[in-house]
Design a protein around this motif. Sequence first.
Motif, PDB file in Angstrom:
ATOM      1  N   LYS A   1       0.823  -1.220   0.000  1.00 59.46           N
ATOM      2  CA  LYS A   1       0.000   0.000   0.000  1.00 59.46           C
ATOM      3  C   LYS A   1       0.854   1.266   0.000  1.00 59.46           C
ATOM      4  N   LYS A   2       2.111   1.126  -0.362  1.00 61.66           N
ATOM      5  CA  LYS A   2       3.016   2.270  -0.448  1.00 61.66           C
ATOM      6  C   LYS A   2       3.616   2.430  -1.838  1.00 61.66           C
ATOM      7  N   THR A   3       3.564   1.373  -2.643  1.00 56.45           N
ATOM      8  CA  THR A   3       4.244   1.373  -3.939  1.00 56.45           C
ATOM      9  C   THR A   3       3.222   1.445  -5.070  1.00 56.45           C
ATOM     10  N   TYR A   4       3.410   2.445  -5.943  1.00 60.24           N
ATOM     11  CA  TYR A   4       2.500   2.684  -7.059  1.00 60.24           C
ATOM     12  C   TYR A   4       3.308   2.664  -8.356  1.00 60.24           C
TER      13      TYR A   4
ATOM     14  N   ASN B   1       4.266  11.594   7.265  1.00 60.63           N
ATOM     15  CA  ASN B   1       5.252  11.392   8.344  1.00 60.63           C
ATOM     16  C   ASN B   1       6.490  12.254   8.128  1.00 60.63           C
ATOM     17  N   GLY B   2       6.279  13.439   7.587  1.00 66.33           N
ATOM     18  CA  GLY B   2       7.370  14.384   7.398  1.00 66.33           C
ATOM     19  C   GLY B   2       8.263  14.101   6.218  1.00 66.33           C
ATOM     20  N   LYS B   3       7.912  13.118   5.403  1.00 65.47           N
ATOM     21  CA  LYS B   3       8.751  12.765   4.258  1.00 65.47           C
ATOM     22  C   LYS B   3       7.946  12.788   2.970  1.00 65.47           C
ATOM     23  N   LEU B   4       8.642  13.053   1.874  1.00 67.50           N
ATOM     24  CA  LEU B   4       8.020  13.033   0.562  1.00 67.50           C
ATOM     25  C   LEU B   4       8.135  11.639  -0.063  1.00 67.50           C
ATOM     26  N   PRO B   5       7.261  11.323  -1.019  1.00 65.96           N
ATOM     27  CA  PRO B   5       7.422  10.067  -1.753  1.00 65.96           C
ATOM     28  C   PRO B   5       8.738  10.079  -2.532  1.00 65.96           C
ATOM     29  N   VAL B   6       9.161   8.921  -2.929  1.00 66.63           N
ATOM     30  CA  VAL B   6      10.332   8.762  -3.792  1.00 66.63           C
ATOM     31  C   VAL B   6       9.835   8.296  -5.157  1.00 66.63           C
TER      32      VAL B   6
ATOM     33  N   VAL C   1       4.791   5.875   4.064  1.00 68.33           N
ATOM     34  CA  VAL C   1       3.820   5.026   4.756  1.00 68.33           C
ATOM     35  C   VAL C   1       2.591   4.945   3.858  1.00 68.33           C
ATOM     36  N   PRO C   2       1.675   4.032   4.097  1.00 70.29           N
ATOM     37  CA  PRO C   2       0.417   4.064   3.339  1.00 70.29           C
ATOM     38  C   PRO C   2      -0.226   5.441   3.468  1.00 70.29           C
ATOM     39  N   PHE C   3      -0.639   6.000   2.359  1.00 67.16           N
ATOM     40  CA  PHE C   3      -0.975   7.430   2.298  1.00 67.16           C
ATOM     41  C   PHE C   3      -2.297   7.600   1.549  1.00 67.16           C
ATOM     42  N   ALA C   4      -3.394   7.779   2.287  1.00 68.16           N
ATOM     43  CA  ALA C   4      -4.739   7.754   1.721  1.00 68.16           C
ATOM     44  C   ALA C   4      -4.959   8.732   0.564  1.00 68.16           C
ATOM     45  N   PRO C   5      -4.461   9.988   0.623  1.00 66.66           N
ATOM     46  CA  PRO C   5      -4.767  10.931  -0.455  1.00 66.66           C
ATOM     47  C   PRO C   5      -3.848  10.833  -1.675  1.00 66.66           C
ATOM     48  N   PHE C   6      -2.954   9.852  -1.718  1.00 63.40           N
ATOM     49  CA  PHE C   6      -1.880   9.905  -2.705  1.00 63.40           C
ATOM     50  C   PHE C   6      -2.378   9.946  -4.148  1.00 63.40           C
ATOM     51  N   LEU C   7      -3.325   9.085  -4.510  1.00 59.92           N
ATOM     52  CA  LEU C   7      -3.755   9.033  -5.906  1.00 59.92           C
ATOM     53  C   LEU C   7      -4.318  10.360  -6.385  1.00 59.92           C
ATOM     54  N   ARG C   8      -5.058  11.049  -5.533  1.00 55.95           N
ATOM     55  CA  ARG C   8      -5.612  12.347  -5.956  1.00 55.95           C
ATOM     56  C   ARG C   8      -4.504  13.373  -6.160  1.00 55.95           C
ATOM     57  N   ASN C   9      -3.384  13.181  -5.491  1.00 55.39           N
ATOM     58  CA  ASN C   9      -2.255  14.089  -5.707  1.00 55.39           C
ATOM     59  C   ASN C   9      -1.639  13.916  -7.093  1.00 55.39           C
ATOM     60  N   LEU C  10      -1.896  12.790  -7.733  1.00 55.95           N
ATOM     61  CA  LEU C  10      -1.324  12.553  -9.057  1.00 55.95           C
ATOM     62  C   LEU C  10      -2.158  13.170 -10.177  1.00 55.95           C
ATOM     63  N   THR C  11      -3.093  14.037  -9.804  1.00 59.57           N
ATOM     64  CA  THR C  11      -3.831  14.802 -10.818  1.00 59.57           C
ATOM     65  C   THR C  11      -3.090  16.082 -11.206  1.00 59.57           C
ATOM     66  N   THR C  12      -1.973  16.362 -10.564  1.00 62.22           N
ATOM     67  CA  THR C  12      -1.157  17.543 -10.865  1.00 62.22           C
ATOM     68  C   THR C  12      -0.691  17.518 -12.325  1.00 62.22           C
TER      69      THR C  12
ATOM     70  N   GLU D   1      -4.128   7.378   7.581  1.00 60.06           N
ATOM     71  CA  GLU D   1      -5.183   6.485   8.083  1.00 60.06           C
ATOM     72  C   GLU D   1      -6.026   5.991   6.911  1.00 60.06           C
ATOM     73  N   LEU D   2      -6.067   4.683   6.695  1.00 57.46           N
ATOM     74  CA  LEU D   2      -6.798   4.127   5.566  1.00 57.46           C
ATOM     75  C   LEU D   2      -8.228   3.723   5.915  1.00 57.46           C
ATOM     76  N   ASP D   3      -8.545   3.634   7.197  1.00 53.09           N
ATOM     77  CA  ASP D   3      -9.907   3.313   7.603  1.00 53.09           C
ATOM     78  C   ASP D   3     -10.775   4.560   7.444  1.00 53.09           C
ATOM     79  N   ASN D   4     -11.799   4.471   6.604  1.00 53.56           N
ATOM     80  CA  ASN D   4     -12.587   5.649   6.251  1.00 53.56           C
ATOM     81  C   ASN D   4     -13.318   6.248   7.453  1.00 53.56           C
ATOM     82  N   GLU D   5     -13.839   5.397   8.346  1.00 51.73           N
ATOM     83  CA  GLU D   5     -14.561   5.910   9.509  1.00 51.73           C
ATOM     84  C   GLU D   5     -13.619   6.648  10.465  1.00 51.73           C
ATOM     85  N   LYS D   6     -12.405   6.127  10.604  1.00 50.53           N
ATOM     86  CA  LYS D   6     -11.435   6.798  11.470  1.00 50.53           C
ATOM     87  C   LYS D   6     -10.986   8.121  10.858  1.00 50.53           C
ATOM     88  N   ARG D   7     -10.839   8.142   9.544  1.00 50.10           N
ATOM     89  CA  ARG D   7     -10.510   9.416   8.875  1.00 50.10           C
ATOM     90  C   ARG D   7     -11.638  10.427   9.097  1.00 50.10           C
ATOM     91  N   LYS D   8     -12.868   9.956   8.967  1.00 51.42           N
ATOM     92  CA  LYS D   8     -14.028  10.838   9.160  1.00 51.42           C
ATOM     93  C   LYS D   8     -14.015  11.442  10.565  1.00 51.42           C
TER      94      LYS D   8
END
Length: 617
Positions: free
Chosen positions: A131-134, A179-184, A199-210, A556-563
């Motif tokens: 859940k970290k590698t795309y 966690n204070g770091k950028l993707p590689v 780390v697993p990063f819930a918003p990552f895919l939406r960031n790739l709309t840049t 946080e990947l759990d949607n209810e906990k994010r909410k």
Amino acid sequence: MKKFIYLILILFTLATILCSFIKKDKGYNEVYTNSALRALDVIEYDPIEPVNLTKNGVDYLVSRGEEGIFGGDLVTSSIGEGPKTLNPFNSNDATSSELSSIMYDGLFYTDPYDGSIRPKLAKSIKILPDKKTYIVELRHGIKWSDGREITADDVYFTYNTIIFGGFGDTSARDSMYANGKLPVIEKIDKYKVKFVTPVPFAPFLRNLTTPVAPEHVYKYATDKGKDFFRTFHSTDVNPKTLVTSGAFKLKEYIPAQRVVYERNPNYYIIDKKGNKLPYLDRYLVLIAGDLNNDIIKFEAKETDIASIPGNMVAKYRENEKKSDYTLYNLGPTSNTSFIVFNLNTRKNKTTGKYYVNPIKQEWFNDLNFRSAIDYAIDRESLVLNVLSGIGEPLYTAEGIPSLFLNKEIAKGHPQDLNKAKEFLLKSGFCEKNGILYDKKGNKVEFELLTNAGNTQREAAGVSIKEDLQALGITVNFKPVEFNSLVNKLSNSLDYDAIIIALTGNPLEPHSGYNVWMSNGALHLFNQRNENDDKTTDKILPFEKELNDIFDSAAIELDNEKRKALYNKYQEIVAKNNPIIYLYSPINISAVRNKLRNIFPTPLGGTIHNPEEIYIQN
């Protein structure tokens, strides 16, 4: 494999929830009581799934609209003085972002119908079980407007050099920290790149709309450094030097008059018969100046689309059947209109002066003072008089359409001048002969700015000035030119209070990371910049809480906990009032009937598919 399926289910769950309350309509929801909003039927779209087609070694994307007719111009308009830049990586205002985005595509985009994340320049994506590698594969054989092939080199350069390197506006970079770091990012081959998040990063895919930049053009600017990059492809750019990936490329820009785009012959979207889009020859954006001029241009048939202000909806509804346009209701906007006070207590290290007068610093940093302002504002009156009832009061940092809206906070409270006065008394403010003084005897007076030409904000400023007069506060309300306003917000920081708006993302609160993180480039109420005297810096307690929440919610990947986390952030903002929210207009658009393949949606707006639009005379 189970973990991978779990992540995908989260994304589809968001889309499903969104579809449950978004009506893809041209009609008006019966929940609104204004008679102008109750007469039109709801119509449902049945969007077709996007299809990829490989032809002669090129991976095309097939359009979802009906087959159209080539030729003609689409003419829209823009409020204000026009773009500040045509470089999408330098843009920090809505107009510049919108007008530059016409020319550039990203790896992915948010589907305007259901909110899912779909490939654009990318052909596919593979998310590994960690859940970290795309692994992103580009479409093969697609080209820039100058004929050069779009490859993994362009993607690697865009993210590794421009975004992660901090060139231009840093919003895209800042929202990618986990966690204070950028993707590689790593280039795998000509068409593939690999991103690895810390780390697993819930918003990552939406960031790739840049947007993705052409390396062979932008490397010249990055090699010259960040100061040069800030001026690169500004509004005085020669259109012939702009190399783009979007459906249109720049043909002409005449300041304060118009922006003219022409079709990109190398675009990679085709219709169902294999014809290369877009259908239109040109896409023109007229610089309208203000909302009144915008309507005047539409009524003079100079433009094809207009946003209809609340006070004119009834008239347009009445005339619709005998006119050449159709009205569409897209529901409450995701824009959040607000007042922001300047809480900055730091000095400019160059001048040695405070950004804000120390007397006003004390007022603006007093929670009781901000709470008094909050209770003094009559939001119901703003909706009635500024929006003509075509809108809703706003009390939350999340827009009304947000999946993550805290519904308890959204209920808000009515205007209560007595409660406002109680808050002021707690901090030693007192009223004498209709004038409010602080505990040190200073008259309470401050300047309130907004952008000239936005008649709704100008009317809101006048109304708020009157509300605060009831407390004895003198408000010097002044509309100023938009670029000057943006400069005060993001550079000079010399303002007391401003009425403005930000565009939210109803699917992803992390889009507000740069607003709420204490070091964010859009942390408007307590902005930090490179000119600060660091010895005078301090993080406010609620800023620290917001930092922790946004960092935690991102991983946080759990949607209810994010909410739950995003509910808490809205509680903190509502309690501390660093930004005081005002109202949310309902988005009503008028569109000429000659335009076809028009499918307005709450998520995408009126023109989310310019390549598909065609003219049927």
